[in-house]
Design a protein around this motif. Sequence first.
Motif, PDB file in Angstrom:
ATOM      1  N   UNK A  42       0.844  -1.199   0.000  1.00  0.00           N
ATOM      2  CA  UNK A  42       0.000   0.000   0.000  1.00  0.00           C
ATOM      3  C   UNK A  42       0.875   1.244   0.000  1.00  0.00           C
ATOM      4  N   UNK A  43       0.611   2.155  -0.899  1.00  0.00           N
ATOM      5  CA  UNK A  43       1.406   3.384  -0.939  1.00  0.00           C
ATOM      6  C   UNK A  43       0.619   4.505  -1.603  1.00  0.00           C
ATOM      7  N   UNK A  82      11.824   0.896  -2.000  1.00  0.00           N
ATOM      8  CA  UNK A  82      13.083   0.604  -1.301  1.00  0.00           C
ATOM      9  C   UNK A  82      13.724   1.940  -0.983  1.00  0.00           C
ATOM     10  N   UNK A  83      13.495   2.438   0.250  1.00  0.00           N
ATOM     11  CA  UNK A  83      13.844   3.825   0.569  1.00  0.00           C
ATOM     12  C   UNK A  83      14.560   3.957   1.901  1.00  0.00           C
ATOM     13  N   UNK A  84      15.395   4.973   2.001  1.00  0.00           N
ATOM     14  CA  UNK A  84      15.898   5.416   3.294  1.00  0.00           C
ATOM     15  C   UNK A  84      15.219   6.736   3.621  1.00  0.00           C
ATOM     16  N   UNK A  85      14.459   6.753   4.705  1.00  0.00           N
ATOM     17  CA  UNK A  85      13.778   7.975   5.156  1.00  0.00           C
ATOM     18  C   UNK A  85      13.436   7.732   6.627  1.00  0.00           C
ATOM     19  N   UNK A  92      13.649  -0.145   5.182  1.00  0.00           N
ATOM     20  CA  UNK A  92      13.548   0.380   3.808  1.00  0.00           C
ATOM     21  C   UNK A  92      12.282  -0.057   3.081  1.00  0.00           C
ATOM     22  N   UNK A  93      11.856  -1.294   3.333  1.00  0.00           N
ATOM     23  CA  UNK A  93      10.694  -1.820   2.615  1.00  0.00           C
ATOM     24  C   UNK A  93       9.374  -1.307   3.184  1.00  0.00           C
ATOM     25  N   UNK A  94       9.436  -0.611   4.330  1.00  0.00           N
ATOM     26  CA  UNK A  94       8.186  -0.148   4.943  1.00  0.00           C
ATOM     27  C   UNK A  94       7.959   1.362   4.830  1.00  0.00           C
ATOM     28  N   UNK A  95       8.949   2.095   4.327  1.00  0.00           N
ATOM     29  CA  UNK A  95       8.811   3.557   4.268  1.00  0.00           C
ATOM     30  C   UNK A  95       7.596   3.951   3.425  1.00  0.00           C
ATOM     31  N   UNK A  96       7.423   3.320   2.267  1.00  0.00           N
ATOM     32  CA  UNK A  96       6.331   3.706   1.360  1.00  0.00           C
ATOM     33  C   UNK A  96       4.979   3.624   2.059  1.00  0.00           C
ATOM     34  N   UNK A 223       7.567   8.847   0.117  1.00  0.00           N
ATOM     35  CA  UNK A 223       8.725   8.030   0.514  1.00  0.00           C
ATOM     36  C   UNK A 223      10.031   8.486  -0.142  1.00  0.00           C
ATOM     37  N   UNK A 224       9.939   9.206  -1.262  1.00  0.00           N
ATOM     38  CA  UNK A 224      11.142   9.706  -1.933  1.00  0.00           C
ATOM     39  C   UNK A 224      11.420  11.173  -1.622  1.00  0.00           C
TER      40      UNK A 224
END
Length: 320
Positions: A42-43, A82-85, A92-96, A223-224
């Motif tokens: 979900x995003x 796949x994010x760093x925030x 990383x897989x849960x930021x979105x 997320x970005x």
Amino acid sequence: MDDRITPPELYFNRRQIMRGALVGSALATAGLYRWFNPVSIPMAETAKLDGIEPSSLSESEQRARGFALDEPWTPEMSVVTYNNFYEFTTNKERVATEAMHFSTADWSLEVGGLVERPQTFNLEQLRSISPLEERVYRMRCVEAWSMVIPWIGYPVSRLLELVRPTSEAKYVAFETLHDPERMPGQRTGVLQWPYVEGLRLDEAMHPLAILAVGLYGKELPPQDGAPIRLVVPWKYGFKGIKSIVKITLTAMEPPTSWNRQGPREYGFYANVNPSVDHPRWSQATEQRIGEAGRRPTLMFNGYEDQVADLYQGMDLRANF
Ligand SMILES: Nc1nc2c(c(=O)[nH]1)N[C@H]1C(S)=C(S)[C@@H](COP(=O)(O)O)O[C@H]1N2
Ligand SMILES: [Mo]
């Protein structure tokens, strides 16, 4: 080190991809597709950005300047899952998903400090102060994974020219929103908040340094770094500060989040350099997300021709 790097492709398994290929074209909208496909992440939905100007430069000229690349783009699904925030989560897989309801509708960005014309910009102004261009850049995270991302944005210089830095200004400090209500990761002490970053003024004025408001032709998803983030492709990814609310021109080198967190591991300059290892791992090679095997990491992330002049006479081994 490799087990820190989980390509998102691993959990889009073959069966889902096959089903996606069959059903995806029948279900016209991405929303319906996600609703139908229970394993998808979900995003937030993002809208197409208007006003992107096709480059007036030839393809070879764009490549010569570092604005375009002759390397495959990282699939959009990987760029947005796949994010760093750390303001949302360190996973990383849960930021979105954690960031999907983050609203940027009433955003404002304050630009001040050593400038003649301090100014606060709303989102509409931020998207229209300069024609939007596409820039296809490598992104190399200090953790040794990388992507190729088609950003939409404009040079940082376009914004700075509007506020007119004074002759005393030597650095540019950037700050992310600080709002623990909306950014749950800020209720933890994983970093000192707000996230802050900085560039020397001449680095910020370089044509490769951009403020991105989109990727893959659409608005930046939360997320970005929605609605506006920094992209400095010759430096490690952590310099690319997300969701910026404040830019300040200064005379002194500003503090930066990762340098404050680990001064022996992360420097102010953080120029990509394959011959300067991180104290805990090599920086000689990288995992390009979506590819098998590893690639050699390039000096200045492959932008040496464009940026080496900025560092004449400096000891690059000290600029980790
Ligand atoms: N505010 C803020 N900006 C940030 C980060 C962060 O945690 N907070 N992570 C950085 C790191 S380590 C990287 S690699 C990139 C990742 O950008 P991406 O998720 O769009 O690929 O964002 C950078 N910008
Ligand atoms: Mo990173």
